[in-house]
Design an enzyme around this catalytic site. Structure first.
Site, PDB file in Angstrom:
ATOM      1  N   SER A 154      -7.975  -4.922   5.295  1.00 31.09           N
ATOM      2  CA  SER A 154      -8.612  -4.622   3.995  1.00 31.09           C
ATOM      3  C   SER A 154      -9.051  -5.865   3.215  1.00 31.09           C
ATOM      4  CB  SER A 154      -7.698  -3.745   3.128  1.00 31.09           C
ATOM      5  OG  SER A 154      -7.446  -2.521   3.756  1.00 31.09           O
ATOM      6  N   TRP A 169       2.859   7.975  -2.578  1.00 30.98           N
ATOM      7  CA  TRP A 169       4.255   8.123  -3.011  1.00 30.98           C
ATOM      8  C   TRP A 169       4.315   9.047  -4.232  1.00 30.98           C
ATOM      9  CZ3 TRP A 169       6.924   7.155  -7.531  1.00 30.98           C
ATOM     10  CH2 TRP A 169       8.310   7.062  -7.440  1.00 30.98           C
ATOM     11  N   ASP A 186       0.836  -1.211   0.000  1.00 34.14           N
ATOM     12  CA  ASP A 186       0.000   0.000   0.000  1.00 34.14           C
ATOM     13  C   ASP A 186       0.870   1.260   0.000  1.00 34.14           C
ATOM     14  OD1 ASP A 186      -2.377   1.363  -0.053  1.00 34.14           O
ATOM     15  OD2 ASP A 186      -2.672   1.303   2.125  1.00 34.14           O
ATOM     16  N   GLU A 214       1.951 -13.279  12.289  1.00 32.87           N
ATOM     17  CA  GLU A 214       2.475 -12.141  13.044  1.00 32.87           C
ATOM     18  C   GLU A 214       2.275 -10.902  12.170  1.00 32.87           C
ATOM     19  OE1 GLU A 214       3.466 -12.220  16.113  1.00 32.87           O
ATOM     20  OE2 GLU A 214       3.220 -14.402  16.210  1.00 32.87           O
ATOM     21  N   GLU A 223     -12.423  -4.767  -3.771  1.00 33.22           N
ATOM     22  CA  GLU A 223     -13.007  -3.428  -3.557  1.00 33.22           C
ATOM     23  C   GLU A 223     -12.359  -2.367  -4.453  1.00 33.22           C
ATOM     24  OE1 GLU A 223     -12.064  -5.489  -0.926  1.00 33.22           O
ATOM     25  OE2 GLU A 223     -14.169  -6.090  -0.713  1.00 33.22           O
ATOM     26  N   ASN A 224     -11.192  -2.695  -5.028  1.00 35.44           N
ATOM     27  CA  ASN A 224     -10.473  -1.676  -5.813  1.00 35.44           C
ATOM     28  C   ASN A 224     -11.168  -1.300  -7.120  1.00 35.44           C
ATOM     29  OD1 ASN A 224      -7.198  -2.784  -4.691  1.00 35.44           O
ATOM     30  ND2 ASN A 224      -8.349  -1.000  -4.029  1.00 35.44           N
ATOM     31  N   ARG A 250      -1.026   9.412  -9.726  1.00 33.48           N
ATOM     32  CA  ARG A 250      -1.047   8.222  -8.858  1.00 33.48           C
ATOM     33  C   ARG A 250      -0.432   6.992  -9.539  1.00 33.48           C
ATOM     34  NH1 ARG A 250      -4.164   7.434  -4.614  1.00 33.48           N
ATOM     35  NH2 ARG A 250      -4.473   5.287  -5.269  1.00 33.48           N
TER      36      ARG A 250
HETATM   37  C1  IPE Z   1      -5.474  -2.743  -0.184  1.00 28.09           C
HETATM   38  O1  IPE Z   1      -5.114  -1.426  -0.373  1.00 28.09           O
HETATM   39  C2  IPE Z   1      -5.434  -3.485  -1.478  1.00 28.09           C
HETATM   40  C3  IPE Z   1      -4.142  -3.550  -2.133  1.00 28.09           C
HETATM   41  C4  IPE Z   1      -2.976  -3.142  -1.704  1.00 28.09           C
HETATM   42  C5  IPE Z   1      -4.188  -4.190  -3.398  1.00 28.09           C
HETATM   43  P1  IPE Z   1      -6.184  -0.262  -0.429  1.00 28.09           P
HETATM   44  O2  IPE Z   1      -5.411   1.003  -0.492  1.00 28.09           O
HETATM   45  O3  IPE Z   1      -7.156  -0.494  -1.523  1.00 28.09           O
HETATM   46  O4  IPE Z   1      -6.924  -0.425   0.960  1.00 28.09           O
HETATM   47  P2  IPE Z   1      -7.948   0.511   1.715  1.00 28.09           P
HETATM   48  O5  IPE Z   1      -9.104   0.738   0.789  1.00 28.09           O
HETATM   49  O6  IPE Z   1      -7.238   1.797   2.018  1.00 28.09           O
HETATM   50  O7  IPE Z   1      -8.320  -0.233   2.950  1.00 28.09           O
HETATM   51  C1  IPE Z   2      -1.725   0.238  -3.328  1.00 29.95           C
HETATM   52  O1  IPE Z   2      -1.450   1.587  -3.332  1.00 29.95           O
HETATM   53  C2  IPE Z   2      -1.923  -0.304  -4.713  1.00 29.95           C
HETATM   54  C3  IPE Z   2      -3.292  -0.740  -5.028  1.00 29.95           C
HETATM   55  C4  IPE Z   2      -4.283  -0.753  -4.210  1.00 29.95           C
HETATM   56  C5  IPE Z   2      -3.504  -1.208  -6.371  1.00 29.95           C
HETATM   57  P1  IPE Z   2      -2.619   2.643  -3.315  1.00 29.95           P
HETATM   58  O2  IPE Z   2      -2.988   2.955  -4.720  1.00 29.95           O
HETATM   59  O3  IPE Z   2      -3.725   2.214  -2.448  1.00 29.95           O
HETATM   60  O4  IPE Z   2      -1.883   3.891  -2.685  1.00 29.95           O
HETATM   61  P2  IPE Z   2      -2.476   4.911  -1.623  1.00 29.95           P
HETATM   62  O5  IPE Z   2      -2.947   4.122  -0.445  1.00 29.95           O
HETATM   63  O6  IPE Z   2      -3.590   5.644  -2.300  1.00 29.95           O
HETATM   64  O7  IPE Z   2      -1.308   5.804  -1.318  1.00 29.95           O
HETATM   65 MG    MG Z   3      -4.105   2.432  -0.466  1.00 34.19          MG
END
Ligand code: IPE
Ligand code: IPE
Ligand code: MG
Length: 252
Positions: free
Chosen positions: A196, A28, A23, A207, A70-71, A36
Site C-alpha cells: 500500500s 474491528w 490495518d 523480512e 491515498e487515505n 469505524r
Molecule cells: C494502509 O492501509 C495505510 C495505513 C494503515 C495508514 P489502507 O487500509 O488504507 O490500505 P489499502 O487501501 O487497503 O491498501
Molecule cells: C487502518 O485501518 C487505519 C488507517 C488507514 C487510518 P483501516 O481504517 O484501513 O481499517 P480497515 O482496513 O477498513 O478494517
Molecule cells: Mg485498511
C-alpha cells in the site's frame, strides 16, 4: 550514516527497526457494530503499548503507517476524525515520550495538514529531537512514491559538481529515515497482503510478516509471534547459505 548503528549494538535476533502497517481498525469496529472511528480510537492505545513493548525488547526504531497519501479518498468525516485524533494523541503523548527518551518524527507531506496540526507536530519533534533511546516515526500523509519524488527534487536542488549519473548513494540522504538502518522487519496487520505505497525504497530487504490480527487486537503476544518468525529467517542479502556459514567467501 545511521545514528542507531553507530551508537548501539543490536540485541541477538531482535530487529533494530520495525515498520508496521496498522490495518484493520474499521473491520474491528464493524465486528462490534461500532462506527469505524471507534477502531481508530482503540488503535491509538495499541500504538502506545506497541511502542513500549518494542522499546523493552531492545528494538531501536519503530515506524508506523498512520495515514497514507491515498487515505484522503476516504469519507470526509472519517478523514477529519483521523486528523483530530492524530492531533489529540500527539498533544497528549509528547511529554511522556520525551520522559522515556523517545524521539518522535513525522514523515510524509505535512504541508496538507491544518496549521494546528502542523504546529503540534513541530512542537513534538522539537521537544524530543535530542532523544536517541528509541526513534518513533509516524508516517502521515506518507507515500513511498512521494518519498522518492521528494528526494529526487531535493537532490536536483543540490549544487551539481559533476556530470556523472546519480547513484543510489546520491539519492539516499534525501529519503525519509535515511539516517536509520532500513527496517529489518515489516509487519502488516489486518490480513491484506500488500505494501500500500508504504516505505517502497526502505523496505527493499525487509523480512515481510503478514497477520490476520486486526490492529486494535495486536498485543505483545502478536508482536512476539512476528519477532519469532523474523528470528527464524535467514537473511542472505544476495549471498548463498554456504557463504553465510563461512564455507565459501562472501564478498560483501
Ligand atoms: C494502509 O492501509 C495505510 C495505513 C494503515 C495508514 P489502507 O487500509 O488504507 O490500505 P489499502 O487501501 O487497503 O491498501
Ligand atoms: C487502518 O485501518 C487505519 C488507517 C488507514 C487510518 P483501516 O481504517 O484501513 O481499517 P480497515 O482496513 O477498513 O478494517
Ligand atoms: Mg485498511
Amino acid at each position: 550514516m545511521s545514528i542507531i548503528c553507530s551508537q548501539k549494538k543490536s540485541l541477538e535476533g531482535i530487529p533494530k527497526h520495525i515498520a508496521i502497517i496498522m490495518d484493520g481498525n474499521g473491520r474491528w469496529a464493524k465486528k462490534r457494530f461500532l462506527p469505524r472511528v471507534a477502531g481508530h480510537v482503540k488503535g491509538v492505545d495499541v500504538v502506545r503499548k506497541t511502542v513500549e513493548s518494542c522499546k523493552n525488547m531492545g528494538v531501536q526504531a519503530l515506524t508506523l503507517f498512520a495515514f497514507s497519501s491515498e487515505n484522503w479518498r476516504r469519507p470526509q468525516d472519517e478523514v477529519s476524525f483521523l486528523m483530530k485524533l492524530f492531533l489529540k494523541a500527539l498533544d497528549a503523548e509528547v511529554q511522556r515520550l520525551h520522559q522515556e527518551g523517545i524521539q518522535l518524527r513525522v514523515i510524509g507531506d505535512t504541508s496538507k495538514f491544518s496549521p494546528d496540526l502542523v504546529q503540534v507536530i513541530q512542537k513534538a519533534q522539537t521537544v524530543t529531537a535530542g532523544n536517541t533511546e528509541f526513534i518513533l516515526s509516524i508516517a502521515a500523509n506518507y507515500g513511498g512514491r512521494w518519498d522518492v519524488v521528494q528526494a529526487a527534487n531535493r537532490l536536483r536542488q543540490m549544487p551539481d559538481t559533476s556530470n556523472n549519473p546519480w547513484t543510489e548513494d546520491d539519492l539516499l540522504p534525501h529519503l525519509a529515515l535515511s539516517d536509520l538502518p532500513d527496517p529489518d522487519l515489516f509487519i502488516r496487520t489486518g490480513g491484506e497482503l500488500r505494501i500500500s505505497n508504504f516505505l517502497l525504497w526502505q523496505l527493499a530487504y525487509a523480512e515481510l510478516y503478514f497477520t490476520d490480527t486486526l490492529w486494535p487486537d495486536f498485543d505483545s503476544i502478536s508482536l512476539n509471534l512476528a519477532i519469532d518468525s523474523f528470528r527464524k529467517r535467514e537473511r542472505r542479502f544476495g549471498h548463498t547459505t554456504e557463504q553465510l556459514n563461512g564455507l565459501t567467501g562472501a564478498t560483501n
